[in-house]
Design a protein around this motif. Structure first.
Motif, PDB file in Angstrom:
ATOM      1  N   GLY A 129      41.216  51.991  44.548  1.00 46.40           N
ATOM      2  CA  GLY A 129      42.382  51.609  45.333  1.00 46.40           C
ATOM      3  C   GLY A 129      43.295  52.762  45.681  1.00 46.40           C
ATOM      4  N   ARG A 130      43.069  53.925  45.093  1.00 47.09           N
ATOM      5  CA  ARG A 130      43.932  55.072  45.374  1.00 47.09           C
ATOM      6  C   ARG A 130      43.741  55.534  46.822  1.00 47.09           C
ATOM      7  NH1 ARG A 130      46.048  59.373  42.045  1.00 47.09           N
ATOM      8  NH2 ARG A 130      44.867  58.550  40.266  1.00 47.09           N
ATOM      9  N   THR A 131      44.844  55.712  47.545  1.00 52.27           N
ATOM     10  CA  THR A 131      44.789  56.220  48.912  1.00 52.27           C
ATOM     11  C   THR A 131      45.070  57.725  48.911  1.00 52.27           C
ATOM     12  OG1 THR A 131      47.121  56.052  49.540  1.00 52.27           O
ATOM     13  CG2 THR A 131      45.805  54.017  49.612  1.00 52.27           C
ATOM     14  N   PRO A 132      44.842  58.418  50.022  1.00 49.63           N
ATOM     15  CA  PRO A 132      45.177  59.844  50.097  1.00 49.63           C
ATOM     16  C   PRO A 132      46.672  60.132  50.011  1.00 49.63           C
ATOM     17  CG  PRO A 132      43.542  59.261  51.768  1.00 49.63           C
ATOM     18  CD  PRO A 132      44.055  57.974  51.190  1.00 49.63           C
ATOM     19  N   VAL A 133      47.508  59.095  50.137  1.00 50.54           N
ATOM     20  CA  VAL A 133      48.958  59.278  50.026  1.00 50.54           C
ATOM     21  C   VAL A 133      49.335  59.163  48.547  1.00 50.54           C
ATOM     22  CG1 VAL A 133      51.218  58.428  50.712  1.00 50.54           C
ATOM     23  CG2 VAL A 133      49.302  58.310  52.320  1.00 50.54           C
ATOM     24  N   THR A 134      49.819  60.219  47.963  1.00 48.75           N
ATOM     25  CA  THR A 134      50.155  60.243  46.539  1.00 48.75           C
ATOM     26  C   THR A 134      51.116  59.117  46.177  1.00 48.75           C
ATOM     27  OG1 THR A 134      49.853  62.638  46.476  1.00 48.75           O
ATOM     28  CG2 THR A 134      51.102  61.647  44.672  1.00 48.75           C
ATOM     29  N   GLY A 135      50.745  58.363  45.143  1.00 53.16           N
ATOM     30  CA  GLY A 135      51.592  57.281  44.673  1.00 53.16           C
ATOM     31  C   GLY A 135      51.352  55.947  45.339  1.00 53.16           C
ATOM     32  N   VAL A 136      50.392  55.897  46.268  1.00 47.28           N
ATOM     33  CA  VAL A 136      50.131  54.665  47.017  1.00 47.28           C
ATOM     34  C   VAL A 136      48.701  54.205  46.766  1.00 47.28           C
ATOM     35  CG1 VAL A 136      50.041  53.581  49.288  1.00 47.28           C
ATOM     36  CG2 VAL A 136      51.792  55.310  48.796  1.00 47.28           C
ATOM     37  N   TRP A 137      48.569  52.953  46.359  1.00 47.68           N
ATOM     38  CA  TRP A 137      47.268  52.307  46.205  1.00 47.68           C
ATOM     39  C   TRP A 137      47.149  51.172  47.217  1.00 47.68           C
ATOM     40  CZ3 TRP A 137      48.745  55.529  42.579  1.00 47.68           C
ATOM     41  CH2 TRP A 137      47.810  56.073  41.682  1.00 47.68           C
ATOM     42  N   PRO A 163      45.722  37.130  47.252  1.00 44.92           N
ATOM     43  CA  PRO A 163      44.936  37.251  46.021  1.00 44.92           C
ATOM     44  C   PRO A 163      44.928  38.665  45.447  1.00 44.92           C
ATOM     45  CG  PRO A 163      43.763  35.894  47.595  1.00 44.92           C
ATOM     46  CD  PRO A 163      44.937  36.465  48.324  1.00 44.92           C
ATOM     47  N   ALA A 164      44.815  39.680  46.297  1.00 46.57           N
ATOM     48  CA  ALA A 164      44.782  41.059  45.810  1.00 46.57           C
ATOM     49  C   ALA A 164      46.145  41.476  45.269  1.00 46.57           C
ATOM     50  CB  ALA A 164      44.344  42.009  46.924  1.00 46.57           C
ATOM     51  N   GLY A 165      47.193  41.198  46.027  1.00 47.56           N
ATOM     52  CA  GLY A 165      48.521  41.619  45.613  1.00 47.56           C
ATOM     53  C   GLY A 165      48.979  40.945  44.332  1.00 47.56           C
ATOM     54  N   LEU A 166      48.771  39.640  44.221  1.00 44.21           N
ATOM     55  CA  LEU A 166      49.197  38.918  43.028  1.00 44.21           C
ATOM     56  C   LEU A 166      48.363  39.316  41.816  1.00 44.21           C
ATOM     57  CD1 LEU A 166      49.871  35.359  44.494  1.00 44.21           C
ATOM     58  CD2 LEU A 166      51.563  37.013  43.681  1.00 44.21           C
ATOM     59  N   SER A 167      47.073  39.543  42.021  1.00 39.11           N
ATOM     60  CA  SER A 167      46.216  39.962  40.913  1.00 39.11           C
ATOM     61  C   SER A 167      46.633  41.327  40.388  1.00 39.11           C
ATOM     62  CB  SER A 167      44.755  39.986  41.363  1.00 39.11           C
ATOM     63  OG  SER A 167      43.898  40.339  40.309  1.00 39.11           O
ATOM     64  N   GLY A 168      46.895  42.267  41.293  1.00 39.32           N
ATOM     65  CA  GLY A 168      47.354  43.589  40.877  1.00 39.32           C
ATOM     66  C   GLY A 168      48.699  43.535  40.197  1.00 39.32           C
ATOM     67  N   ALA A 169      49.598  42.723  40.745  1.00 40.53           N
ATOM     68  CA  ALA A 169      50.932  42.597  40.161  1.00 40.53           C
ATOM     69  C   ALA A 169      50.869  41.989  38.770  1.00 40.53           C
ATOM     70  CB  ALA A 169      51.815  41.742  41.073  1.00 40.53           C
ATOM     71  N   LYS A 170      50.006  41.005  38.599  1.00 42.74           N
ATOM     72  CA  LYS A 170      49.881  40.357  37.289  1.00 42.74           C
ATOM     73  C   LYS A 170      49.355  41.339  36.250  1.00 42.74           C
ATOM     74  CE  LYS A 170      47.502  36.465  35.086  1.00 42.74           C
ATOM     75  NZ  LYS A 170      46.579  35.333  35.325  1.00 42.74           N
ATOM     76  N   ALA A 171      48.367  42.156  36.630  1.00 38.39           N
ATOM     77  CA  ALA A 171      47.846  43.166  35.699  1.00 38.39           C
ATOM     78  C   ALA A 171      48.950  44.128  35.277  1.00 38.39           C
ATOM     79  CB  ALA A 171      46.689  43.928  36.343  1.00 38.39           C
ATOM     80  N   LEU A 172      49.797  44.506  36.217  1.00 40.82           N
ATOM     81  CA  LEU A 172      50.903  45.415  35.904  1.00 40.82           C
ATOM     82  C   LEU A 172      51.940  44.749  35.006  1.00 40.82           C
ATOM     83  CD1 LEU A 172      51.174  46.925  39.459  1.00 40.82           C
ATOM     84  CD2 LEU A 172      50.863  48.295  37.387  1.00 40.82           C
ATOM     85  N   ALA A 173      52.283  43.505  35.311  1.00 41.57           N
ATOM     86  CA  ALA A 173      53.275  42.800  34.507  1.00 41.57           C
ATOM     87  C   ALA A 173      52.781  42.598  33.075  1.00 41.57           C
ATOM     88  CB  ALA A 173      53.616  41.457  35.152  1.00 41.57           C
ATOM     89  N   ARG A 174      51.488  42.337  32.928  1.00 39.49           N
ATOM     90  CA  ARG A 174      50.924  42.168  31.584  1.00 39.49           C
ATOM     91  C   ARG A 174      50.883  43.498  30.821  1.00 39.49           C
ATOM     92  NH1 ARG A 174      47.871  38.232  29.588  1.00 39.49           N
ATOM     93  NH2 ARG A 174      46.261  39.716  28.932  1.00 39.49           N
ATOM     94  N   GLY A 181      45.739  47.549  40.079  1.00 39.54           N
ATOM     95  CA  GLY A 181      46.843  47.399  39.139  1.00 39.54           C
ATOM     96  C   GLY A 181      46.616  48.186  37.864  1.00 39.54           C
ATOM     97  N   ALA A 182      45.381  48.123  37.342  1.00 45.00           N
ATOM     98  CA  ALA A 182      45.059  48.872  36.128  1.00 45.00           C
ATOM     99  C   ALA A 182      45.158  50.371  36.363  1.00 45.00           C
ATOM    100  CB  ALA A 182      43.656  48.495  35.657  1.00 45.00           C
ATOM    101  N   GLN A 183      44.693  50.819  37.520  1.00 39.16           N
ATOM    102  CA  GLN A 183      44.742  52.245  37.836  1.00 39.16           C
ATOM    103  C   GLN A 183      46.180  52.721  38.034  1.00 39.16           C
ATOM    104  OE1 GLN A 183      42.146  54.473  37.996  1.00 39.16           O
ATOM    105  NE2 GLN A 183      40.832  52.848  37.181  1.00 39.16           N
TER     106      GLN A 183
END
Length: 310
Positions: free
Chosen positions: A268-276, A19-30, A299-301
């Motif tokens: 969702g931002r992690t301490p690793v740059t570029g990784v959520w 649910p989290a991965g698909l929701s984030g991916a959908k926000a990005l695709a849109r 996804g929005a972030q």
């Protein structure tokens, strides 16, 4: 525009198609971002007959919900790759995600949504009944066992908390003092709710006609029960991400350690740059809709980060 990614397979690779991965991916695709989801078909709630408290999809089979999500994502141009990630690491300009079949994907950003794994108490028979009549969440499964003879396997003070919640759903709740004996104050509270405390270690469960029928004590006594509540240790799925050097911390309730989780901000931002990260890997107690919301936020972030840091 996001669909033109020079030298990269995608703007974002999402590891985990729940649910989290698909929701984030959908926000990005849109948002016209190129996005690839890699999923190994191990959803945490797969043993459950249905997902509950999902508005508009009450009781839907977990894999059916994900199939709908995949179709929606693909309708916006997103891709889903069936495969298992074995490592991920930073590379020039982004990240490379290595797959078990020897392939690899490159991306400018990563969204980690691999979820968590429930590690159950060491009692024979629990794993085989998990998600059916061996349960953990009153909001996920409680209504389905309302009015039944319910047992709670005590392993810590959290089990007392679970007992009180399930006592709202049935007048017949028993607490098995398997690995934790309630304090005098807790016993008084349980007694006020009509909950019996059964002493002694639990040795297993009894099953009749493919349904839980009882809890077997080490003494040999069997206490008739139709459902058993346990508290699992939820471990974030991060073993396949060693190359990211991702910070992981314990999920605590006071002095109790209930699991592990990826360190991440509410965005969702992690301490690793570029990784959520989003979903049960970050919030192990999150239900389906909470994971969806977290994925959408991440996804929005991510989209905004790609705008401001192209």
């Amino acid at each position: 525009m996001g669909r033109i990614v020079v030298g990269m397979d995608a703007d974002v690779v999402v590891i985990g198609g729940g649910p989290a991965g698909l929701s984030g991916a959908k926000a990005l695709a849109r948002s016209l971002r190129s996005v690839v989801v890699v999923d190994d078909d191990r959803p945490r709630n797969a043993p459950a007959d249905g997902a509950h408290n999902v508005l508009g999809h009450e009781g839907i089979a977990p894999r059916d919900l994900l199939a709908i999500g995949r179709r929606e994502l693909e309708g916006y141009g997103g891709r889903v790759v069936d495969g298992r990630v074995v490592d991920a690491r930073r590379t020039d300009g982004g990240f490379v995600v290595e797959l078990a079949d020897g392939g690899a994907l490159t991306a400018r950003r990563l969204l980690l949504a691999g979820g968590g794994v429930d590690e159950l108490p060491d009692v024979p028979g629990l794993a085989q009944r998990w998600g059916r009549d061996v349960l953990h969440c009153p909001y996920c499964h409680g209504y389905e066992v309302r009015g039944q003879a319910i047992g709670v396997l005590a392993t810590s003070p959290v089990s007392v908390h679970s007992t009180l919640m399930f006592s709202q759903l049935s007048p017949d709740v028993v607490l098995f003092a398997h690995g934790y004996s309630p304090t005098a104050e807790e016993r008084a509270t349980l007694d006020a709710r009509g909950v019996q405390v059964v002493e002694g270690a639990v040795a297993g469960v009894e099953v009749t006609d493919d349904r839980l029928s009882g809890v077997r004590l080490a003494s040999g006594e069997v206490v008739a029960r139709e459902a058993l509540v346990v508290t699992s240790f939820v471990r974030a799925r991060t073993d396949h991400l060693a190359g990211l050097d991702l910070p992981v911390e314990e999920l605590r309730m006071g002095d109790l350690v209930l699991g592990t989780k990826i360190v991440a901000e509410p965005t969702g931002r992690t301490p690793v740059t570029g990784v959520w990260a989003a979903g049960n890997a970050v919030e192990p107690m999150g239900q389906v809709v909470a994971s969806m919301a977290a994925g959408l936020m991440a996804g929005a972030q991510l989209n905004m980060d790609l705008i401001t840091n192209p």
